[in-house]
Design a protein around this motif. Structure first.
Motif, short mmCIF file in Angstrom:
data_model
loop_
_atom_site.label_atom_id
_atom_site.label_comp_id
_atom_site.label_asym_id
_atom_site.label_seq_id
_atom_site.Cartn_x
_atom_site.Cartn_y
_atom_site.Cartn_z
N GLU A 107 0.84 -1.19 0.00
CA GLU A 107 0.00 0.00 0.00
C GLU A 107 0.87 1.24 0.00
O GLU A 107 1.94 1.27 0.62
CB GLU A 107 -0.90 0.03 1.25
CG GLU A 107 -2.10 -0.87 1.15
CD GLU A 107 -3.10 -0.66 2.28
OE1 GLU A 107 -4.19 -1.21 2.18
OE2 GLU A 107 -2.79 0.05 3.25
N PRO A 117 -5.17 4.10 2.13
CA PRO A 117 -3.98 4.34 1.33
C PRO A 117 -4.28 5.19 0.10
O PRO A 117 -5.44 5.35 -0.29
CB PRO A 117 -3.57 2.93 0.91
CG PRO A 117 -4.84 2.17 0.86
CD PRO A 117 -5.75 2.77 1.90
N LYS A 120 -3.22 0.89 -3.70
CA LYS A 120 -2.80 -0.40 -3.16
C LYS A 120 -2.61 -1.40 -4.29
O LYS A 120 -3.20 -1.28 -5.35
CB LYS A 120 -3.82 -0.93 -2.16
CG LYS A 120 -5.24 -0.97 -2.68
CD LYS A 120 -6.19 -1.34 -1.57
CE LYS A 120 -7.63 -1.42 -2.06
NZ LYS A 120 -8.30 -0.15 -2.15
#
Lengths: 278, 117
Positions: A107, A117, A120
């Protein structure tokens, strides 16, 4: 380049080893051993070679690859971040994993403690118990600024994670740019707004907003760089109804004088927009 | 072939549901030789959710080969979020790990069906 040297040394060594064994009139087992070793070395070096390669289009941009070579471990698992290529809104990394657990996801985060995030990469299964397995991961994200430091968090199959802080040590920030365009083209009620021009090391793109689906049958966009035309490489958008956003993608440009040529094929209309690169 | 599974997420703040990601490699089904079976359509269907938040779901896998007697289902990524029963679930974060289930297949029923056909 160093990969080539390593590969060449390995090949020469294996050929030498084969000759030494032949002169000693080795028995069948020894010969088989040599063959198996050569094949193993061949595949391992191929793996190392290809996983260490960065997909970089412009030769000049290769000098921006950072040799990080930072190793971190969690219990019995080691993750080594080898090379990092930072770009505007994207990052490419090569890494090695060895030990008990596998890497299952990577991530990208602005801060190491963020729960959400920026992007990812899931569905990985990278790692080797005895020999380290090397791999490559490349991710892009949407941002209006160059992010540094950025955090790459490697998640392991036992649920733990290993964060790496990546700083722009190659001074990528000064070589990439986001240029505002903010120009709306009106095609009899259908509007195409060009927002920003992204000048990356490995790509360039034009972000847009439109109230129609700007497929390549209708809109043809070209870059005029030092008098020569550059065709569009990729073209992506999302949305529906009367709201579409996306980007026209091009190969990277090193020049500072760039113009956009927008052709509406249905109306036979051509607009040329000069970019103020400053 | 259809696989029925249930999933229950430990109660946490803002999180009451979890679902495996269904990309090419996040949810894998392999037999005893490591032969990989595609997960059909990449979609999971939720059949019911009980009071404890335990969800009964199914997913489809391409027909298994004649040699398979044991299957291994592996999930590496779970999407965690909050579902209030009305709107679409709000995704909070992903959890990563290695959730692994192996089981043997009883083929005797299948064989009968094939013979009668």
């Amino acid at each position: 380049m160093t990969n080539f040297v390593i590969l060449a040394i390995i090949v020469i060594l294996t050929i030498l080893a084969a000759f030494v064994y032949r002169d000693n009139k080795a028995n069948v087992f020894k010969a088989a051993g040599v063959v198996i070793t050569i094949i193993l070395i061949f595949f391992v070096s191929l793996n190392i070679y290809f996983s260490n390669r960065m997909p970089i289009i412009l030769k000049d941009s290769e000098s921006y690859i950072m040799n990080v070579n930072e190793a971190k471990s969690n219990k019995d698992t080691n993750v080594k971040l080898k090379k990092v290529f930072m770009d505007l809104n994207s990052i490419n990394m090569t890494y090695w994993v060895s030990g008990k657990e596998k890497v299952v996801a990577v991530e990208l985060k602005r801060n190491p403690d963020d729960s959400k995030p920026i992007n990812k990469f899931t569905g990985l299964w990278v790692g080797g118990r005895i020999l380290p397995e090397s791999s490559f991961v490349g991710m892009s994200y949407a941002s209006d600024e160059f992010i540094s430091p950025i955090y790459a968090v490697f998640y392991l199959s036992d649920g733990s994670s290993i964060p790496f802080e990546i700083r722009d040590r190659a001074n990528v920030k000064d070589s990439v740019r986001i240029v505002s365009i903010n120009k709306t083209l009106d095609y009899n009620g259908s509007t195409l707004t060009l927002n920003k021009f992204y000048k990356g090391l490995n790509y360039s793109s034009v972000g847009f907003k439109a109230n129609f689906s700007p497929s390549s049958e209708i809109i043809d966009m070209k870059l005029l760089v030092n008098g020569s035309e550059m065709k569009e490489g990729s073209h992506g958008w999302s949305g529906g109804g009367d709201y579409f956003t996306g980007s026209f993608g091009f190969d990277p440009v090193s020049s500072e004088s760039i113009k956009l040529k927008v052709i509406n094929k249905q109306l036979n209309r051509t607009d040329i927009i000069e970019l103020d690169m400053k | 072939m259809t696989i029925l599974f249930t999933i229950k997420v430990p109660k946490e703040k803002n999180i009451n549901y979890g679902m495996p990601l269904t990309g090419i490699n996040e949810l894998t089904v392999t037999d005893q030789f490591g032969f990989k079976y595609r997960v059909g359509g990449g979609s999971l269907t939720v059949k019911s959710v009980n009071e404890d938040g335990e969800a009964k779901c199914i997913f489809d896998v391409e027909p298994i080969k004649f040699w398979a007697y044991k299957l291994n289902v592996r999930v590496t990524s779970l999407e965690l979020g909050y579902y209030d029963g009305k709107n679409t679930p709000e995704q909070v974060k992903n959890a990563y790990g290695n959730w692994n289930v192996s089981f043997y297949i009883d083929r005797s029923n299948n064989l009968e069906v094939n013979l009668s056909d």
